[in-house]
Design an enzyme around this catalytic site. Structure first.
Site, PDB file in Angstrom:
ATOM      1  N   ASP A  48      93.473  47.549  43.304  1.00 30.36           N
ATOM      2  CA  ASP A  48      93.038  48.567  43.322  1.00 30.36           C
ATOM      3  C   ASP A  48      91.932  48.522  44.145  1.00 30.36           C
ATOM      4  O   ASP A  48      92.183  49.448  45.980  1.00 30.36           O
ATOM      5  CB  ASP A  48      91.423  48.403  42.347  1.00 30.36           C
ATOM      6  CG  ASP A  48      90.572  47.169  42.659  1.00 30.36           C
ATOM      7  OD1 ASP A  48      91.086  46.477  42.550  1.00 30.36           O
ATOM      8  OD2 ASP A  48      89.053  47.248  42.737  1.00 30.36           O
TER       9      ASP A  48
ATOM     10  N   ARG B  40      87.694  42.437  48.515  1.00 28.45           N
ATOM     11  CA  ARG B  40      86.566  42.536  48.066  1.00 28.45           C
ATOM     12  C   ARG B  40      86.723  41.542  46.680  1.00 28.45           C
ATOM     13  O   ARG B  40      87.878  40.832  45.902  1.00 28.45           O
ATOM     14  CB  ARG B  40      85.478  43.557  47.637  1.00 28.45           C
ATOM     15  CG  ARG B  40      85.964  44.188  46.482  1.00 28.45           C
ATOM     16  CD  ARG B  40      85.359  45.874  46.454  1.00 28.45           C
ATOM     17  NE  ARG B  40      85.464  46.843  44.960  1.00 28.45           N
ATOM     18  CZ  ARG B  40      85.351  47.846  45.243  1.00 28.45           C
ATOM     19  NH1 ARG B  40      84.721  47.755  46.392  1.00 28.45           N
ATOM     20  NH2 ARG B  40      86.031  48.670  44.395  1.00 28.45           N
ATOM     21  N   ASP B  41      85.473  41.033  45.945  1.00 27.53           N
ATOM     22  CA  ASP B  41      85.195  40.650  44.668  1.00 27.53           C
ATOM     23  C   ASP B  41      85.963  41.108  43.332  1.00 27.53           C
ATOM     24  O   ASP B  41      84.606  41.483  42.183  1.00 27.53           O
ATOM     25  CB  ASP B  41      84.034  40.132  43.916  1.00 27.53           C
ATOM     26  CG  ASP B  41      83.039  40.188  44.268  1.00 27.53           C
ATOM     27  OD1 ASP B  41      83.252  42.231  44.532  1.00 27.53           O
ATOM     28  OD2 ASP B  41      81.863  40.788  43.566  1.00 27.53           O
ATOM     29  N   GLU B  42      87.373  41.491  43.931  1.00 30.40           N
ATOM     30  CA  GLU B  42      87.810  42.926  42.302  1.00 30.40           C
ATOM     31  C   GLU B  42      89.259  42.389  42.111  1.00 30.40           C
ATOM     32  O   GLU B  42      90.069  41.686  41.827  1.00 30.40           O
ATOM     33  CB  GLU B  42      87.371  44.282  42.218  1.00 30.40           C
ATOM     34  CG  GLU B  42      87.647  44.911  41.380  1.00 30.40           C
ATOM     35  CD  GLU B  42      86.647  46.538  41.209  1.00 30.40           C
ATOM     36  OE1 GLU B  42      87.076  47.141  41.117  1.00 30.40           O
ATOM     37  OE2 GLU B  42      85.746  46.429  42.642  1.00 30.40           O
TER      38      GLU B  42
ATOM     39  N   ASP C  35      94.382  53.782  38.616  1.00 28.29           N
ATOM     40  CA  ASP C  35      94.650  53.722  40.082  1.00 28.29           C
ATOM     41  C   ASP C  35      96.275  53.631  40.377  1.00 28.29           C
ATOM     42  O   ASP C  35      96.760  54.908  40.503  1.00 28.29           O
ATOM     43  CB  ASP C  35      94.361  52.663  40.374  1.00 28.29           C
ATOM     44  CG  ASP C  35      92.972  52.291  40.390  1.00 28.29           C
ATOM     45  OD1 ASP C  35      91.537  52.729  39.590  1.00 28.29           O
ATOM     46  OD2 ASP C  35      92.402  52.284  41.377  1.00 28.29           O
TER      47      ASP C  35
ATOM     48  N   TRP D  29      92.723  56.076  32.494  1.00 31.93           N
ATOM     49  CA  TRP D  29      92.539  54.510  33.097  1.00 31.93           C
ATOM     50  C   TRP D  29      94.052  54.332  31.444  1.00 31.93           C
ATOM     51  O   TRP D  29      95.184  54.204  31.843  1.00 31.93           O
ATOM     52  CB  TRP D  29      91.694  53.944  32.714  1.00 31.93           C
ATOM     53  CG  TRP D  29      91.126  54.223  34.297  1.00 31.93           C
ATOM     54  CD1 TRP D  29      91.087  52.658  35.057  1.00 31.93           C
ATOM     55  CD2 TRP D  29      90.648  54.925  34.533  1.00 31.93           C
ATOM     56  NE1 TRP D  29      90.530  53.739  36.364  1.00 31.93           N
ATOM     57  CE2 TRP D  29      90.188  54.626  36.228  1.00 31.93           C
ATOM     58  CE3 TRP D  29      90.407  56.822  34.354  1.00 31.93           C
ATOM     59  CZ2 TRP D  29      89.576  55.446  36.920  1.00 31.93           C
ATOM     60  CZ3 TRP D  29      89.559  57.275  35.418  1.00 31.93           C
ATOM     61  CH2 TRP D  29      89.470  56.647  36.620  1.00 31.93           C
TER      62      TRP D  29
ATOM     63  N   GLU E  75      88.666  53.782  49.511  1.00 31.64           N
ATOM     64  CA  GLU E  75      88.239  54.477  48.284  1.00 31.64           C
ATOM     65  C   GLU E  75      88.104  55.612  48.084  1.00 31.64           C
ATOM     66  O   GLU E  75      87.761  56.305  46.744  1.00 31.64           O
ATOM     67  CB  GLU E  75      87.281  53.105  47.130  1.00 31.64           C
ATOM     68  CG  GLU E  75      86.485  53.389  46.493  1.00 31.64           C
ATOM     69  CD  GLU E  75      86.200  51.865  45.883  1.00 31.64           C
ATOM     70  OE1 GLU E  75      85.986  51.920  44.571  1.00 31.64           O
ATOM     71  OE2 GLU E  75      85.655  51.330  46.663  1.00 31.64           O
TER      72      GLU E  75
ATOM     73  N   HIS F  64      92.600  51.427  49.399  1.00 32.13           N
ATOM     74  CA  HIS F  64      92.851  51.199  48.530  1.00 32.13           C
ATOM     75  C   HIS F  64      93.402  52.726  47.884  1.00 32.13           C
ATOM     76  O   HIS F  64      93.355  53.676  48.348  1.00 32.13           O
ATOM     77  CB  HIS F  64      91.239  52.763  47.312  1.00 32.13           C
ATOM     78  CG  HIS F  64      90.196  51.985  46.175  1.00 32.13           C
ATOM     79  ND1 HIS F  64      90.066  50.640  46.116  1.00 32.13           N
ATOM     80  CD2 HIS F  64      90.483  52.411  45.333  1.00 32.13           C
ATOM     81  CE1 HIS F  64      90.057  50.419  45.460  1.00 32.13           C
ATOM     82  NE2 HIS F  64      89.617  51.379  44.506  1.00 32.13           N
TER      83      HIS F  64
END
Length: 891
Positions: free
Chosen positions: A469, A473-475, A482, A537, A749, A770
């Site tokens: 995604d 960052r922390d992902e 997506d 999703w 995003e 994104h």
């Protein structure tokens, strides 16, 4: 068609399954694909009628009648483990004329049975925690004379860097990548025949935590998800000319010690202390007397699989465009492009000098914009040993880049650099899955071209072994929704067939092992408790394989994913109940609708339950189609009937008899139109209402993740082509081109990740890379340029450009499974000119915008000129339509 005596077409680009590098593959009977090459005059109108395959062991298939040249069943006996064969193909055209034999193409199998592994997993004796040094492993061994061939097969719990006799093995990075490790662990095979020498040799490896046991997820995330110890698993097989084999494997004879990599984390970065380097540690003769023993651990060999697609590699170098000084006096570097990878530096300085590299996608108030990174350091550190400037034997300075991390960044802050930093001191290294580029687009509109380029860069950055995604960052997780919306665009821009086939295997594995057989929201699942049924999703299990089938023609992919499709539709049917309306839970829905508040991204204009029921109908319909294709007629009838019933339930609940949809928002109408949920009369009214909403919205985008891939097509289907262009080409926020006007070099995003005043959106969830909203690029390829598949895998092609907007030209090219197809048009002085390139062994149906009857053509180049004047642009506002305020200036 070529003439007798002239040049003959020839076979090119023989492939095995979806492998660009068919070495150490996991298929015993890989399907074959080939293309027909030659000059345009030689292949014009060429169409295959038969083919023949022969192999290096003297076997031949004889002439096989058939016109297919993509993913043709393997006709020979299956490959055995380790077996290598070379294959040649020739083909006949419809007039019975044969090509010559192709050049020989080699294919080699890996280990096809878990019993053929003798290696053991080795780890450190001590448990290593977060921030501990990355362990090094090594072993010396002796090699005899007359090596015939040597194959090194390797994987790890973690990510590894492998060394043999002082040199790195292979060119991949972050290997073995990220899979659902409980189900599948990929290994890779290397040909190291030329790297071994008679006598002493040495193997070495560094194994960092990577995804296997590193921190993943936001709000602090979780560690040790798949295990609390990293480990190395390796098997070197040396074959000699006399037929004997020597195996060197990971076992208790290896030794280990902390390396100079003092810490390595996907999120936080890497620390390298050059003072602790051990020159020669991976070469024979090194004194490892201070090294400790390894611990032998268990590994389930049934999880070992060969790769489906390409590894992650360094794919491009990007030089700095500017060195800046921030208001606080910090040194900043602008690379001119938001990218994913790491920075390679040419360090210098006295021993103990610490150089710190901090990364971010944007600047805020002239400083590095790190707030969107959340709980991530994104920081690499290099500590000099004082010898850097003389270490390069060629006379230059030594180079260093981190090995076990990656960052999403355009800007870097460089701290601790001795003296003045120069542009030549550092380079950005782009890192992603090494997929082959297959799609291109350009036009007369510079901002539109930049938008398309942003989509390309967004895909590159987020296809890092799994489709993620965001990369910064922390992902950085494999969000299923997506990918579901982006799959058509992805499969045009790059040959992602192998990459996504591998990821979809993990999706199925996690789904079918989960309670309720529900796909997790992210795959691989980082155990964050997100295993919940959610529309769009979860529909990745039906809609993504269907999109890939349309683009690559891989029926076997549909058969392999079919159990997951039916499990998902059955699960949603259970949740929806007898009324067939999926309303039992909160839905992500049209995520990041531009009207949603920064802190509530799911508060969309379109009812999430409407979105869910629409997707239920669509997935049921696709599952019925797939069932028919793979020979399950009873399932086809059952799921087709279910799709009809859900469609009727949707209409009864959400649609008025004259086509008004309850949410009365762009996404609601786009879903109704594109998912075929309305009857003919309702479609006409719904199309008109969608047009009214776009006019009333001042041509601003009103869709989130779900509606954005659909809205331009819905307008086109409704006959509102110019309005679709007007929506596309708006530049004020929110719009497709607003980020471009703000200097974006990737897709954001949020539509307003950066506000018009240059500040970063205050929402906690803000990424500048994104790909989901870049799904509009599929419309650029199919409608603006006019190139689309009319049959799976582009066996038949639709050429139907729709000129509009301010464009005077557009062009797109795509490397189909059969060769390059391209469409290019210009519009000048009322004359439309079109040039079409059709690959051999395909046909195209050409629609001209003047409304004349379509023409079916074979391979070759075709040109057309017709008078044409587009409808008025900007499109007129319907009479009587009242704007909720002053009408937009463009009207």
């Amino acid at each position: 068609m070529h003439f007798p005596g002239g040049p003959l077409p020839h076979i090119t680009a023989l492939r095995f399954e979806h492998h660009r590098e068919p070495f150490g593959i996991g298929e015993a009977a890989p399907r074959l694909s080939w293309r027909i090459g030659g000059g345009d005059a030689d292949t014009a109108g060429w169409y295959q009628s038969a083919y023949e395959v022969r192999t290096s062991d003297g076997w031949t298939s004889g002439r096989i009648e058939g016109d297919e040249s993509s993913l043709v069943p393997w006709p020979a006996s299956p490959l055995a483990s380790r077996e290598r064969r070379t294959v040649q193909v020739r083909a006949w055209d419809r007039e019975g004329r044969a090509t010559g034999w192709s050049v020989p193409y080699g294919v080699e199998a890996g280990l096809l049975s878990p019993e053929e592994w003798t290696a053991e997993l080795i780890t450190t004796v001590e448990h290593l925690g977060e921030g501990d040094p990355v362990p090094a492993f090594r072993r010396e061994f002796t090699v005899g004379k007359d090596i015939a061939r040597a194959r090194l097969r390797v994987t790890a719990h973690g990510v590894y860097e492998l060394w043999l006799n002082g040199s790195v093995v292979g060119d991949e990075v972050l290997a073995p990548g990220w899979t659902s490790y409980h189900h599948r662990l990929r290994y890779r095979t290397h040909d190291v025949t030329d790297s071994l020498t008679e006598g002493p040799n040495a193997l070495g490896a560094l194994v960092a935590e990577g995804w296997f046991r590193g921190r993943l997820g936001f709000d602090g995330g979780k560690r040790d998800i798949w295990g609390d110890r990293g480990g190395l698993f390796l098997q070197l097989e040396i074959g000699y000319a006399d037929g004997t084999t020597q195996i060197v494997r990971t076992d208790g004879q290896w030794c280990t010690a902390p390396s100079a990599v003092r810490g390595a984390s996907i999120y936080d970065g890497e620390v390298f202390d050059a003072r602790l380097s051990r020159p020669g540690w991976s070469a024979p003769g090194f004194d490892d007397s201070g090294w400790g023993p390894v611990r032998v651990a268990a590994l389930d060999r049934t999880r070992l699989v060969a790769p489906d697609g390409p590894p992650v590699r360094r794919t491009q170098l990007v030089e700095p465009v500017e060195i800046l000084t921030s208001p606080s006096g910090r040194t900043l570097v602008d690379f001119g492009q938001n990218l994913v990878g790491r920075i390679r530096i040419r360090p210098k300085g006295p021993a103990g000098t610490e150089i710190v590299l901090r990364h971010a996608e944007v600047l805020e108030n002239g400083e590095l914009g790190v707030r969107p990174l959340r709980l991530v350091k994104a920081e690499d550190r290099y500590i000099c040993d004082g010898s850097e400037e003389r270490r390069d034997p060629a006379g230059g300075r030594a180079e260093w880049e981190p090995s076990f991390t990656f960052h999403g960044f355009r800007y870097a802050e460089i701290g601790g650099w001795p003296g003045t930093l120069e542009k030549g001191d550092l380079t950005a290294v782009v890192v992603h899955s090494d997929m082959e580029r297959t799609g291109w687009f350009d036009s007369s509109h510079p901002l539109l071209d930049r938008l398309h380029e942003n989509v390309v860069w967004g895909m590159r950055g987020n296809f890092l072994d799994v489709p993620t995604d965001c990369p910064q960052r922390d992902e950085r997780l494999g969000w299923t929704g997506d990918l579901q919306v982006f799959a058509p665009t992805a499969s045009y821009l790059y040959d992602c067939s192998g990459t996504l086939a591998s990821w979809l295997r993990d999706v199925s594995a996690e789904q079918l092992a989960s309670p309720g057989r529900t796909p997790p929201l992210t795959v691989p699942d980082p155990a964050m408790g997100w295993n919940m049924a959610n529309a769009a999703w979860g529909d990745v299990v039906t809609l993504a394989p269907w999109a890939l089938y349309q683009r690559f023609g891989d029926l076997e992919l549909l058969a392999r994913q079919y159990e997951g499709m039916t499990a998902w539709v059955d699960r949603v049917h259970e949740l929806a109940g007898d009324d067939l309306l999926w309303t039992d839970r909160w839905q992500l829905g049209d995520w990041l609708d531009p009207s949603a508040p920064p802190d509530r991204p799911g508060d969309a204009k379109t009812d999430g339950h409407l979105v869910a029921t629409a997707h239920f109908a669509r997935s049921a319909r696709v599952t019925a189609l797939v069932a028919g294709l793979i020979g399950r007629p009873e399932d086809a009838e059952r799921y087709g009937k279910l799709a009809d019933e859900v469609r009727a339930a949707f209409a009864a609940e959400y649609v008025s008899p004259n086509g008004r949809i309850s949410s009365d928002a762009q996404t609601a109408y786009a879903l109704g139109l594109r998912f075929e949920l309305l009857d003919d009369a309702q479609r006409a009214r719904a199309g008109s209402r969608l047009a009214e909403l776009v006019h009333m919205g001042g041509y601003h985008i009103g869709t989130g993740f779900v509606g954005t891939p659909l809205v331009n097509d819905a307008l086109t289907d409704a006959g509102e082509v110019q309005l679709a262009y007007r929506l596309l080409l708006e530049t004020t926020c929110p719009s497709f081109l607003y980020p471009v006007t703000m200097g974006a070099t990737t897709v954001w995003e949020r539509w307003d990740s950066m506000l018009p005043d240059g500040s970063v959106n205050p929402g906690e969830m803000t990424s500048f890379n994104h790909y989901a909203l870049g799904a509009v690029a599929d419309w650029l390829h199919r409608v603006v340029a006019g190139l689309a598949p009319a049959a799976p895998g582009y066996r038949r092609i639709t050429v139907r450009p729709r000129p509009g907007g301010e464009l005077t030209r557009a062009r797109s090219a795509h490397e189909t499974p059969y060769g390059r197809a391209s469409v290019g048009w210009t519009l000048r002085d009322g004359m439309f000119a079109l040039r079409v390139e059709v690959p051999p062994n395909t046909t195209a149906e050409v629609f001209l915008p003047d409304g004349s009857a379509p023409v079916t053509v074979g391979s070759g180049t075709h040109e057309y000129r017709v008078p044409f004047t587009p409808a008025a642009y900007p499109p007129p506002v319907p009479a009587g339509l009242v704007f909720p305020g002053p009408p937009p200036a463009a009207v």
